[in-house]
Design an enzyme around this catalytic site. Structure first.
Site, PDB file in Angstrom:
ATOM      1  N   ASP A  74       0.854  -1.181   0.000  1.00  0.00           N
ATOM      2  CA  ASP A  74       0.000   0.000   0.000  1.00  0.00           C
ATOM      3  C   ASP A  74       0.893   1.235   0.000  1.00  0.00           C
ATOM      4  O   ASP A  74       1.981   1.229   0.584  1.00  0.00           O
ATOM      5  CB  ASP A  74      -0.916   0.022   1.227  1.00  0.00           C
ATOM      6  CG  ASP A  74      -1.964   1.109   1.118  1.00  0.00           C
ATOM      7  OD1 ASP A  74      -2.959   0.878   0.407  1.00  0.00           O
ATOM      8  OD2 ASP A  74      -1.771   2.187   1.708  1.00  0.00           O
ATOM      9  N   GLN A  75       0.412   2.277  -0.662  1.00  0.00           N
ATOM     10  CA  GLN A  75       1.205   3.508  -0.762  1.00  0.00           C
ATOM     11  C   GLN A  75       0.384   4.703  -0.313  1.00  0.00           C
ATOM     12  O   GLN A  75      -0.797   4.831  -0.659  1.00  0.00           O
ATOM     13  CB  GLN A  75       1.666   3.716  -2.204  1.00  0.00           C
ATOM     14  CG  GLN A  75       2.615   4.900  -2.384  1.00  0.00           C
ATOM     15  CD  GLN A  75       3.078   5.017  -3.821  1.00  0.00           C
ATOM     16  OE1 GLN A  75       2.359   5.523  -4.658  1.00  0.00           O
ATOM     17  NE2 GLN A  75       4.267   4.509  -4.099  1.00  0.00           N
TER      18      GLN A  75
END
Length: 197
Positions: A74-75
């Site tokens: 996830d970013q």
């Protein structure tokens, strides 16, 4: 260990960008939709959020793949207290890029490799500092109309025309900015005795 003896490898993501990155390693893998709520917890800082969601995504598909090594990522893009998620539409993307113009934004990518067989999780975060050029309204509009990067954090798609928006990229893994830190992933796979080469 032969290919037949490898644990199955699962990418807990529907992102075409992460799938394309993982394909670079020439390893067999499946994709699974983790269906995780990505809403931040109250007062949750960006980096803990990315780490929590990366692990949650990996664990979310473990019941369907109980023998697998599962990759979650996830970013979160942020500048001070300002977060830049996926804009979803053109007006939001214009607003995000206008706010990032001339500034350095941290695109922080959380990575988890979860061994569903053993229950062991490897977790790390990779910061990538991206400095944007001073952008004109015309440059933003031209870029958005050509790339339509509405499903990219901060509307910044560096693997395409978005590279023209940037002054510099600083980080340990160029793949992290696109969404999957392959260097750290290779380290985790080695820890799990999963042969890459």
């Amino acid at each position: 260990m032969t290919t037949a003896q490898r644990q199955p490898l699962v990418l807990a993501s529907t992102s075409p960008y992460r799938r394309e990155l993982l394909e670079r390693l020439n390893l067999p893998f499946l994709c699974a939709d983790p269906q995780v709520d990505e809403t931040p917890l109250p007062d949750e800082a960006p980096e803990p959020l990315a780490l929590r969601l990366a692990e949650a995504k990996a664990r979310a598909v473990a019941n369907q793949h109980p023998d697998a090594l599962i990759i979650g990522s996830d970013q979160v893009a942020y500048l001070g207290q300002q977060r830049f998620g996926k804009p979803g539409n053109h007006p939001n993307a214009v607003r995000q890029l206008s706010l990032m113009s001339g500034k350095t934004v941290n695109f922080f990518t959380g990575l988890c490799l979860f061994n569903a067989r053993s229950g062991k999780a490897h977790l790390t975060g990779i910061p990538t500092l991206v400095t944007f050029r001073d952008l004109t309204e015309e440059e933003i509009q031209t870029y958005l109309h050509q790339e339509q990067p509405y499903n990219c954090a901060g509307a910044a798609k560096c693997e395409g025309l978005g590279i023209a928006l940037l002054r510099s990229i600083r980080g340990d893994d160029p793949n992290a900015l696109i969404g999957l830190p392959l260097i750290a992933l290779c380290d985790f796979l080695k820890l799990e005795n999963y042969p890459i080469l």
